[in-house]
Write a protein that holds these residues in place. Structure first.
Motif, PDB file in Angstrom:
ATOM      1  N   ASP A 136       0.826  -1.213   0.000  1.00  0.00           N
ATOM      2  CA  ASP A 136       0.000   0.000   0.000  1.00  0.00           C
ATOM      3  C   ASP A 136       0.851   1.251   0.000  1.00  0.00           C
ATOM      4  O   ASP A 136       1.630   1.467   0.920  1.00  0.00           O
ATOM      5  N   ASN A 154      -5.191  11.614  -2.144  1.00  0.00           N
ATOM      6  CA  ASN A 154      -5.376  10.620  -3.203  1.00  0.00           C
ATOM      7  C   ASN A 154      -6.636  10.869  -3.996  1.00  0.00           C
ATOM      8  O   ASN A 154      -6.741  10.515  -5.156  1.00  0.00           O
ATOM      9  N   SER A 207     -12.031   1.971   4.613  1.00  0.00           N
ATOM     10  CA  SER A 207     -12.170   3.255   5.299  1.00  0.00           C
ATOM     11  C   SER A 207     -13.518   3.323   5.959  1.00  0.00           C
ATOM     12  O   SER A 207     -14.524   2.925   5.375  1.00  0.00           O
ATOM     13  N   ASP A 245      -3.800  11.611   3.724  1.00  0.00           N
ATOM     14  CA  ASP A 245      -3.386  10.840   2.550  1.00  0.00           C
ATOM     15  C   ASP A 245      -4.584  10.449   1.704  1.00  0.00           C
ATOM     16  O   ASP A 245      -4.548  10.525   0.476  1.00  0.00           O
ATOM     17  N   GLU A 246      -5.630  10.061   2.383  1.00  0.00           N
ATOM     18  CA  GLU A 246      -6.845   9.663   1.682  1.00  0.00           C
ATOM     19  C   GLU A 246      -7.397  10.847   0.889  1.00  0.00           C
ATOM     20  O   GLU A 246      -7.790  10.712  -0.266  1.00  0.00           O
ATOM     21  N   GLY A 260      -1.561   6.276   2.319  1.00  0.00           N
ATOM     22  CA  GLY A 260      -2.882   6.824   2.078  1.00  0.00           C
ATOM     23  C   GLY A 260      -3.803   5.883   1.316  1.00  0.00           C
ATOM     24  O   GLY A 260      -4.996   6.078   1.299  1.00  0.00           O
ATOM     25  N   LYS A 261      -3.260   4.897   0.656  1.00  0.00           N
ATOM     26  CA  LYS A 261      -4.148   3.981  -0.056  1.00  0.00           C
ATOM     27  C   LYS A 261      -4.637   2.941   0.935  1.00  0.00           C
ATOM     28  O   LYS A 261      -3.912   2.055   1.341  1.00  0.00           O
ATOM     29  N   ARG A 262      -5.865   3.101   1.378  1.00  0.00           N
ATOM     30  CA  ARG A 262      -6.391   2.234   2.414  1.00  0.00           C
ATOM     31  C   ARG A 262      -7.136   1.072   1.790  1.00  0.00           C
ATOM     32  O   ARG A 262      -7.772   1.215   0.755  1.00  0.00           O
ATOM     33  N   ARG A 273      -3.576   9.535   8.009  1.00  0.00           N
ATOM     34  CA  ARG A 273      -4.357   8.635   7.157  1.00  0.00           C
ATOM     35  C   ARG A 273      -5.433   9.415   6.385  1.00  0.00           C
ATOM     36  O   ARG A 273      -5.594   9.254   5.185  1.00  0.00           O
ATOM     37  N   ILE A 274      -6.145  10.288   7.095  1.00  0.00           N
ATOM     38  CA  ILE A 274      -7.203  11.061   6.443  1.00  0.00           C
ATOM     39  C   ILE A 274      -6.602  12.020   5.416  1.00  0.00           C
ATOM     40  O   ILE A 274      -7.135  12.204   4.323  1.00  0.00           O
TER      41      ILE A 274
END
Ligand code: URA
Ligand code: SF4
Length: 301
Positions: free
Chosen positions: A76, A299, A84, A295-296, A79-81, A292-293
């Motif tokens: 991954d 993306n 979510s 990066d999301e 940020g690519k989860r 995380r948020i």
């Protein structure tokens, strides 16, 4: 491992009051690079450079970090989860804010800040006399960072060092903040850091309501101009004033909020972490969630 993660999710769901639950983990390891290992590897050593093994190593908290790591795999990118649970990400959300465009009761219109860019706004703040804090200041502290930053950290008010230097978070708490940012791969230069109040309250006392009211339009305009994907409120005073609530910080940090349409997380103030190292571990989870948020959101651009 999976069972432990399920338990973790359940615990989070049971302790959250809103519909947007904060679950999930970080794609970043302790060194600030994408996590390459598993939670098992990570749990055998301090999770972050700014945490020592003594810092609040409650079993439950350790478990939740391990659980969070399940979302990351070496394949991954940041940020690519794989999953979510954070709901919709609102990038570029200012266009969706009903009170940004046109409404007469908009406080920024009343204050005449709507035509100002960041440079003009900073200039205005530097000579502001809208509240009595102007009398005691050496320098107003507007905020600093990348004007294109997609994450904005908001603290309470300048302290002694900040007042002298005219920059936010440069004292002891600021040094810890820099470490916290670095632990998830942020530099100070690539984020933006500001405060609810732009001038130092005497002896660092809590801001008074009238001071916050006087200063609020500056922060509001600042955030409009920055148009971040995520705000991270540092500490009770920042969180309560941004979100206009009296709820306790321990409650606020468990959920995702919105300030003027911008997704907002709440975490402990770095000064609180200096006073109480037990808070460092939950703060470490918060900053990973922020990353995380972020990066999301990036993306999705
Ligand atoms: N504490 C804050 O809340 N802001 C600063 O800029 C420094 C310390
Ligand atoms: Fe103006 Fe804000 Fe400073 Fe008060 S704290 S003088 S409102 S800039």
């Amino acid at each position: 491992m999976i069972d432990r993660y399920r338990k973790y999710l359940l615990r989070r769901l049971m302790t959250s009051g809103d519909t947007l639950y904060r679950v999930g983990g970080s794609a970043h390891s302790a060194e600030g690079s994408p996590a390459a290992g598993t939670g098992i590897e990570r749990s055998s050593e301090p999770a972050s450079p700014w945490l020592t093994p003594e810092d609040g190593r409650a079993k439950q908290e350790r478990e939740s970090i391990r659980g969070a790591a399940l979302f990351s795999s070496p394949a991954d990118p940041p940020g690519k989860r794989t999953e979510s649970a954070s709901g919709t990400i609102r990038v570029g959300s200012s266009k969706e804010q009903p009170n940004l465009f046109g409404e007469a009761e908009n406080v920024t219109l009343v204050d005449g800040l709507e035509g100002l860019d960041l440079v003009a706004l900073e200039k205005m703040v530097s000579t502001c006399t809208k509240c009595p804090l102007c009398d005691g200041r050496t320098r107003a502290v507007f905020g600093e960072g990348d004007p294109r930053a997609k994450i904005v950290f908001v603290g309470e008010a300048p302290g002694k060092n900040e007042d002298l230097e005219g920059k936010p978070f440069v004292g002891r708490a600021g040094q810890l903040l820099t470490k916290i940012l670095a632990s998830v791969g942020f530099t100070r230069e690539e984020v933006y850091i500001a405060n609810v109040l732009k001038c130092r309250p005497p002896k660092n006392r809590d801001p008074k309501e009238e001071e916050v009211m006087a200063c609020k339009p500056y922060l509001k305009r600042q955030i409009e101009l920055l148009n971040p994907a995520l705000i991270c409120a540092l500490g009770r005073v920042a969180a309560q004033n941004l979100l206009e609530t009296n709820a306790a910080l321990s409650v606020l940090r468990k959920n995702i909020h919105f300030y003027e349409g911008v997704k907002t997380l709440v975490t402990y103030h770095p000064a609180a972490l200096l006073r109480n190292p037990n808070l460092k571990r939950p703060a470490w989870e918060d900053i990973q969630e922020a990353r995380r948020i972020y990066d999301e959101a990036l993306n999705g651009i």
